[in-house]
Write a protein that holds these residues in place. Structure first.
Motif, PDB file in Angstrom:
ATOM      1  N   MET A   1      34.945  46.774  44.295  1.00  0.00           N
ATOM      2  CA  MET A   1      34.440  45.853  45.293  1.00  0.00           C
ATOM      3  C   MET A   1      32.928  45.742  45.270  1.00  0.00           C
ATOM      4  O   MET A   1      32.346  44.954  45.966  1.00  0.00           O
ATOM      5  CB  MET A   1      34.848  46.306  46.694  1.00  0.00           C
ATOM      6  CG  MET A   1      36.324  46.262  46.935  1.00  0.00           C
ATOM      7  SD  MET A   1      36.893  44.580  46.977  1.00  0.00           S
ATOM      8  CE  MET A   1      38.583  44.866  47.399  1.00  0.00           C
ATOM      9  N   TYR A   2      32.302  46.610  44.492  1.00  0.00           N
ATOM     10  CA  TYR A   2      30.852  46.624  44.488  1.00  0.00           C
ATOM     11  C   TYR A   2      30.369  46.186  43.122  1.00  0.00           C
ATOM     12  O   TYR A   2      30.399  46.937  42.162  1.00  0.00           O
ATOM     13  CB  TYR A   2      30.313  48.006  44.844  1.00  0.00           C
ATOM     14  CG  TYR A   2      30.643  48.328  46.253  1.00  0.00           C
ATOM     15  CD1 TYR A   2      29.738  48.072  47.264  1.00  0.00           C
ATOM     16  CD2 TYR A   2      31.898  48.823  46.604  1.00  0.00           C
ATOM     17  CE1 TYR A   2      30.050  48.327  48.574  1.00  0.00           C
ATOM     18  CE2 TYR A   2      32.224  49.077  47.923  1.00  0.00           C
ATOM     19  CZ  TYR A   2      31.289  48.820  48.895  1.00  0.00           C
ATOM     20  OH  TYR A   2      31.615  49.056  50.189  1.00  0.00           O
ATOM     21  N   PRO A   3      29.979  44.897  42.988  1.00  0.00           N
ATOM     22  CA  PRO A   3      29.557  44.372  41.691  1.00  0.00           C
ATOM     23  C   PRO A   3      28.224  44.974  41.290  1.00  0.00           C
ATOM     24  O   PRO A   3      27.165  44.493  41.657  1.00  0.00           O
ATOM     25  CB  PRO A   3      29.433  42.857  41.944  1.00  0.00           C
ATOM     26  CG  PRO A   3      29.179  42.734  43.406  1.00  0.00           C
ATOM     27  CD  PRO A   3      29.869  43.921  44.054  1.00  0.00           C
ATOM     28  N   LEU A   4      28.259  46.027  40.503  1.00  0.00           N
ATOM     29  CA  LEU A   4      27.046  46.782  40.202  1.00  0.00           C
ATOM     30  C   LEU A   4      26.069  45.993  39.351  1.00  0.00           C
ATOM     31  O   LEU A   4      24.909  46.365  39.237  1.00  0.00           O
ATOM     32  CB  LEU A   4      27.432  48.087  39.508  1.00  0.00           C
ATOM     33  CG  LEU A   4      28.320  48.991  40.366  1.00  0.00           C
ATOM     34  CD1 LEU A   4      28.690  50.232  39.593  1.00  0.00           C
ATOM     35  CD2 LEU A   4      27.638  49.353  41.672  1.00  0.00           C
ATOM     36  N   GLY A   5      26.527  44.880  38.758  1.00  0.00           N
ATOM     37  CA  GLY A   5      25.590  44.039  38.043  1.00  0.00           C
ATOM     38  C   GLY A   5      24.551  43.435  38.951  1.00  0.00           C
ATOM     39  O   GLY A   5      23.502  42.985  38.514  1.00  0.00           O
ATOM     40  N   PHE A   6      24.816  43.373  40.251  1.00  0.00           N
ATOM     41  CA  PHE A   6      23.836  42.858  41.191  1.00  0.00           C
ATOM     42  C   PHE A   6      22.632  43.780  41.312  1.00  0.00           C
ATOM     43  O   PHE A   6      21.569  43.369  41.759  1.00  0.00           O
ATOM     44  CB  PHE A   6      24.469  42.750  42.588  1.00  0.00           C
ATOM     45  CG  PHE A   6      25.128  41.442  42.857  1.00  0.00           C
ATOM     46  CD1 PHE A   6      24.414  40.403  43.412  1.00  0.00           C
ATOM     47  CD2 PHE A   6      26.470  41.257  42.562  1.00  0.00           C
ATOM     48  CE1 PHE A   6      25.027  39.207  43.689  1.00  0.00           C
ATOM     49  CE2 PHE A   6      27.086  40.058  42.841  1.00  0.00           C
ATOM     50  CZ  PHE A   6      26.361  39.019  43.403  1.00  0.00           C
ATOM     51  N   LEU A   7      22.802  45.012  40.958  1.00  0.00           N
ATOM     52  CA  LEU A   7      21.845  46.034  41.356  1.00  0.00           C
ATOM     53  C   LEU A   7      20.413  45.795  40.898  1.00  0.00           C
ATOM     54  O   LEU A   7      19.495  45.869  41.715  1.00  0.00           O
ATOM     55  CB  LEU A   7      22.342  47.385  40.838  1.00  0.00           C
ATOM     56  CG  LEU A   7      21.458  48.577  41.185  1.00  0.00           C
ATOM     57  CD1 LEU A   7      21.318  48.707  42.687  1.00  0.00           C
ATOM     58  CD2 LEU A   7      22.059  49.827  40.588  1.00  0.00           C
ATOM     59  N   PRO A   8      20.129  45.505  39.622  1.00  0.00           N
ATOM     60  CA  PRO A   8      18.739  45.523  39.196  1.00  0.00           C
ATOM     61  C   PRO A   8      17.826  44.597  39.970  1.00  0.00           C
ATOM     62  O   PRO A   8      16.690  44.945  40.261  1.00  0.00           O
ATOM     63  CB  PRO A   8      18.839  45.115  37.710  1.00  0.00           C
ATOM     64  CG  PRO A   8      20.186  45.562  37.296  1.00  0.00           C
ATOM     65  CD  PRO A   8      21.052  45.332  38.508  1.00  0.00           C
ATOM     66  N   ALA A 292      25.713  44.534  48.944  1.00  0.00           N
ATOM     67  CA  ALA A 292      26.130  43.273  48.324  1.00  0.00           C
ATOM     68  C   ALA A 292      27.620  43.292  47.998  1.00  0.00           C
ATOM     69  O   ALA A 292      28.293  42.254  47.990  1.00  0.00           O
ATOM     70  CB  ALA A 292      25.321  43.015  47.049  1.00  0.00           C
ATOM     71  N   GLY A 293      28.152  44.484  47.735  1.00  0.00           N
ATOM     72  CA  GLY A 293      29.574  44.601  47.432  1.00  0.00           C
ATOM     73  C   GLY A 293      30.475  44.241  48.581  1.00  0.00           C
ATOM     74  O   GLY A 293      31.682  44.044  48.399  1.00  0.00           O
ATOM     75  N   ALA A 294      29.899  44.126  49.790  1.00  0.00           N
ATOM     76  CA  ALA A 294      30.708  43.741  50.952  1.00  0.00           C
ATOM     77  C   ALA A 294      31.294  42.351  50.789  1.00  0.00           C
ATOM     78  O   ALA A 294      32.289  42.016  51.437  1.00  0.00           O
ATOM     79  CB  ALA A 294      29.867  43.803  52.223  1.00  0.00           C
ATOM     80  N   ARG A 295      30.690  41.536  49.928  1.00  0.00           N
ATOM     81  CA  ARG A 295      31.227  40.188  49.732  1.00  0.00           C
ATOM     82  C   ARG A 295      32.644  40.235  49.176  1.00  0.00           C
ATOM     83  O   ARG A 295      33.543  39.549  49.668  1.00  0.00           O
ATOM     84  CB  ARG A 295      30.323  39.393  48.792  1.00  0.00           C
ATOM     85  CG  ARG A 295      30.728  37.925  48.661  1.00  0.00           C
ATOM     86  CD  ARG A 295      30.025  37.285  47.485  1.00  0.00           C
ATOM     87  NE  ARG A 295      30.493  37.843  46.234  1.00  0.00           N
ATOM     88  CZ  ARG A 295      29.870  37.695  45.072  1.00  0.00           C
ATOM     89  NH1 ARG A 295      28.722  37.048  45.019  1.00  0.00           N
ATOM     90  NH2 ARG A 295      30.369  38.216  43.967  1.00  0.00           N
ATOM     91  N   SER A 296      32.846  41.034  48.142  1.00  0.00           N
ATOM     92  CA  SER A 296      34.182  41.133  47.553  1.00  0.00           C
ATOM     93  C   SER A 296      35.174  41.749  48.529  1.00  0.00           C
ATOM     94  O   SER A 296      36.308  41.287  48.652  1.00  0.00           O
ATOM     95  CB  SER A 296      34.122  41.964  46.267  1.00  0.00           C
ATOM     96  OG  SER A 296      33.327  41.324  45.294  1.00  0.00           O
ATOM     97  N   THR A 297      34.743  42.811  49.224  1.00  0.00           N
ATOM     98  CA  THR A 297      35.634  43.430  50.205  1.00  0.00           C
ATOM     99  C   THR A 297      35.935  42.463  51.335  1.00  0.00           C
ATOM    100  O   THR A 297      37.061  42.420  51.849  1.00  0.00           O
ATOM    101  CB  THR A 297      34.993  44.709  50.777  1.00  0.00           C
ATOM    102  OG1 THR A 297      34.470  45.499  49.705  1.00  0.00           O
ATOM    103  CG2 THR A 297      36.015  45.528  51.550  1.00  0.00           C
ATOM    104  N   GLY A 298      34.945  41.666  51.731  1.00  0.00           N
ATOM    105  CA  GLY A 298      35.167  40.669  52.774  1.00  0.00           C
ATOM    106  C   GLY A 298      36.168  39.611  52.356  1.00  0.00           C
ATOM    107  O   GLY A 298      36.981  39.155  53.172  1.00  0.00           O
TER     108      GLY A 298
END
Length: 541
Positions: A1-8, A292-298
Motif C-alpha cells: 500500500m505504500y508506493p516507495l517509488g514516491f519517496l525520493p 503518501a501510501g495512504a492513497r492506495s489504502t484509501g
C-alpha cells in the motif's frame, strides 16, 4: 500500500519562487514534443527474440497510456496479437507483459529496479537533478528499514486504540445518519490514521494540518500529465503546481521536526523512534512522508465499504466475526446491543429502520475493539482477510513498473529474458495486475466481488499479486491491513445495515464497477454511489 517509488522526491527542499519563475520556459514544450515524435519514429535494430512493436509510435498513439491506461494496455495486446509487446517513450522501449510464464519471470527476475521504473512511468516525482535524482541507495534503504521497524508487534499494538480513536473522531464529523461518499470520506479517514501511525503526533492531533497535507498530496496526483512524465525537467504549469506542493509538504513536516527538537519534546511515535536512533534529518522526514501510501489504502477502504454496502450477507459475516473476536479477546466483554426504540409520531413520515437493533455507540466500540490484541486481529480474522484480499483483486488498478538496470548496464550485450522475450538494458518493463486478477482462466466471473471464491487454476504462478509478489512486496502491508480491519470493524458493528444508494438516496440495483482506467483511485463516475447509514448517538453527546 505504500508506493516507495514516491519517496525520493519528498526529500527535496525546493524554493517556491524558482519553481514559479521557471514557468516561462513553457513555450519549449512544443519543440520538445516535436523532438519526441522524431525520436520515437527512429528505427533501430530489432533482435529476433525482441517483443513485437506496437503499431503506431506518434505521440497521439501513446497519449492514452496516461489517460486510459487499462484500455491502452488491453488494446495493445489485441493490436500486437501477442502476450508481450513493446512501445517507445522518448526512444526508450517499454515492454508490457501478460501470461503465466512472463508473470513468473517478472516477479522472480533480478536487476529490475522498482524506484527507477516507478519514477519514469508514473510521473509522480518531480525530477530535479541533484535533489530528487541520484539519491544515495544507502539512505533510501535506511528509510525502508525504518518503515519496517515502525510496524513491530509492540508498536502496532500501541497504535490500535489510537487508530480507533482517530476513526471515531473523524466519523463523528459525519453525523449520526445520512449519506457519505465512500470515495471521498474513506480516503480522508485513512489519511488521518496513517499520519497518526507514521508521522508526527503534533500533526495527527491537528485536523486542519492533516486536511492541508491531504490537499497537497492530491495536488501532486492531479497535476501529473503526459508532459510531466515525458519531460519532467520542463517547468510547465502542472510541473510548477507539483513543485510548489512538494515544497509546502516539506515545509510542514520540516517545521514540525524543528519545533520538536527545539522544545525538547518527546513523543511515543515513529519520528521519535528515528530521532532517538540518531537518524539524519532527511531520513526522519522521508519516513514521515510515506503517508503518501495512504492513497492506495484509501482506495481499498473505499471499495471494501462500498462492496459491503451492497452485500448484506458479507456485512453480517464480518459483523459476526468481529463480535466473536470481541467476545473471545476483549476485556471487559462487549455489552450486547440495546433494542431499537421503534416509537414514532404516526403523523410524521418515517423512513424504514436500517436494522432491528441499534448498533452500540462508537465510544463503546472503541473500548472493546481496542482491547483485542494484535495477534487476534492478524491471525483470527479469516473473513476480514478474505474480504480485503478480494477487494485488492478486483479494485486495485496497479501496474507493476520496473526498469532493467543490471550491474553491467553499460554493456549493451547484457540481456534479460522474460516470457521468452529479450529485455535490453535500460528498458522499462510493465506487468498489469489485471492480467491475472481479472483473468477468467484464474477467477470465475472475475469482475464479481466474492470473498469466498476459489481460484480456478491453483497451479498458476503468482495467481494473486495484491500488495506485490516475489521479492517486491509492500513494506507497509502490515500497517495497512490493520487499518483496514479496524475501520471495517467500526463500520459493521457501529453502523448497522448501511446501504448503497444513488445521489437521491434510492437503493442501487447493482454496485458500480471499479474503473481501472483511474490508476490512482479506481473511482466510479462521480455521484454514482453513496452509502446511507445510521448509528447510535454517543451517550456523552
Amino acid at each position: 500500500m505504500y508506493p516507495l517509488g514516491f519517496l525520493p522526491f519528498f526529500l527535496a527542499l525546493l524554493p517556491e519562487s524558482l519553481a514559479v519563475t521557471a514557468a516561462v520556459i513553457v513555450p519549449i514544450l512544443t519543440l520538445a514534443f516535436w523532438l519526441y515524435a522524431v525520436v520515437s519514429r527512429s528505427s533501430s535494430a530489432t533482435a529476433d527474440d525482441a517483443p513485437v512493436h506496437l503499431p503506431g509510435s506518434s505521440l497521439s498513439h501513446i497519449l492514452p497510456f496516461f489517460h486510459r491506461r487499462f484500455d491502452f494496455i488491453n488494446s495493445g495486446f489485441q493490436l500486437a496479437g501477442q502476450a508481450i509487446y513493446q512501445f517507445s517513450l522518448l526512444g526508450t522501449p517499454v515492454i508490457v507483459l501478460s501470461g503465466e510464464a512472463a508473470r513468473r519471470d517478472f516477479f522472480q527476475a533480478k536487476d529490475l529496479d522498482l524506484n527507477a521504473g516507478f519514477k519514469f512511468l508514473s510521473g509522480a516525482i518531480p525530477m530535479v537533478p541533484g535533489v530528487t535524482s541520484n539519491l544515495e541507495t544507502r539512505r533510501i534503504a535506511l528509510i525502508h528499514k525504518r518503515l519496517v521497524a515502525s510496524q513491530t508487534s509492540e508498536r502496532l499494538q500501541r497504535l490500535i486504540p489510537l487508530i480507533l480513536e482517530d476513526s471515531r473522531r473523524v466519523i463523528n464529523t459525519w453525523g449520526y445518519s445520512g449519506s457519505l461518499d465512500p470515495f471521498q470520506q474513506l480516503p480522508e479517514l485513512i489519511f488521518q490514521t496513517t499520519v497518526r501511525c507514521l508521522a508526527f503526533t503534533e500533526l495527527a492531533d491537528d485536523a486542519a494540518k492533516v486536511q492541508r497535507l491531504k490537499e497537497l498530496y492530491d495536488t501532486l496526483d492531479t497535476a501529473t500529465t503526459p508532459a510531466t512524465v515525458l519531460l519532467p525537467w520542463l517547468p510547465g504549469p502542472s510541473a510548477v503546481r507539483r513543485l510548489i506542493a512538494t515544497k509546502r509538504i516539506y515545509d510542514i513536516i520540516s517545521k514540525t521536526l524543528d519545533e520538536r527538537v527545539k522544545n525538547g519534546i518527546t513523543r511515543d511515535d515513529t519520528p521519535q523512534m528515528l530521532i532517538d536512533a540518531g537518524d539524519e534529518r532527511l531520513v526522519i522526514i522521508g519516513v514521515s512522508l510515506l503517508v503518501a501510501g495512504a492513497r492506495s489504502t484509501g482506495t481499498t477502504a473505499s471499495w471494501l465499504i462500498t462492496f459491503l454496502s451492497g452485500h448484506p450477507q458479507w456485512r453480517e459475516k464480518a459483523a459476526e466475526e468481529v463480535r466473536r473476536l470481541v467476545a473471545e479477546h476483549a476485556t471487559p466483554p462487549h455489552r450486547p446491543s440495546e433494542p431499537r426504540d421503534t416509537s414514532t409520531d404516526p403523523t410524521t413520515p418515517q423512513e424504514p429502520p436500517l436494522s432491528d437493533h441499534r448498533p452500540p455507540p462508537l465510544s463503546e466500540l472503541h473500548t472493546s475493539l481496542g482491547s483485542v490484541p494484535l495477534s487476534a486481529w492478524e491471525t483470527d480474522t479469516p473473513v476480514l482477510d478474505a474480504m480485503i484480499r478480494e477487494t485488492l483483486r478486483v479494485a486495485e488498478p496497479h501496474v507493476a513498473m520496473r526498469q532493467y538496470l543490471p550491474p553491467s548496464h553499460l554493456d549493451e550485450k547484457a540481456q534479460l529474458h522474460i516470457g521468452g522475450k529479450a529485455v535490453p538494458p535500460g528498458a522499462f518493463v510493465m506487468y498489469p495486475f489485471s492480467d491475472v486478477h481479472l483473468s477468467s482462466e484464474v477467477y470465475k466471473n472475475p469482475w464479481c466481488w466474492d470473498p469466498a471464491r476459489p481460484e480456478l487454476n491453483l497451479k498458476a504462478p503468482y495467481a494473486y499479486v495484491g500488495m506485490g509478489a516475489g521479492s517486491t512486496t509492500c513494506l507497509g502491508k502490515r500497517l495497512a491491513t490493520l487499518e483496514l480491519k479496524l475501520i471495517t470493524a467500526l463500520f459493521v458493528l457501529g453502523f448497522g445495515d448501511f446501504r448503497a444508494v444513488d445521489k437521491l438516496g434510492a437503493p442501487l440495483d447493482e454496485l458500480p464497477r471499479p474503473n481501472w482506467n483511474d490508476i490512482l483511485t479506481c473511482k466510479p463516475p462521480a455521484g454514482s454511489c453513496f452509502v446511507r447509514f445510521e448509528r447510535t448517538v454517543e451517550r456523552d453527546a
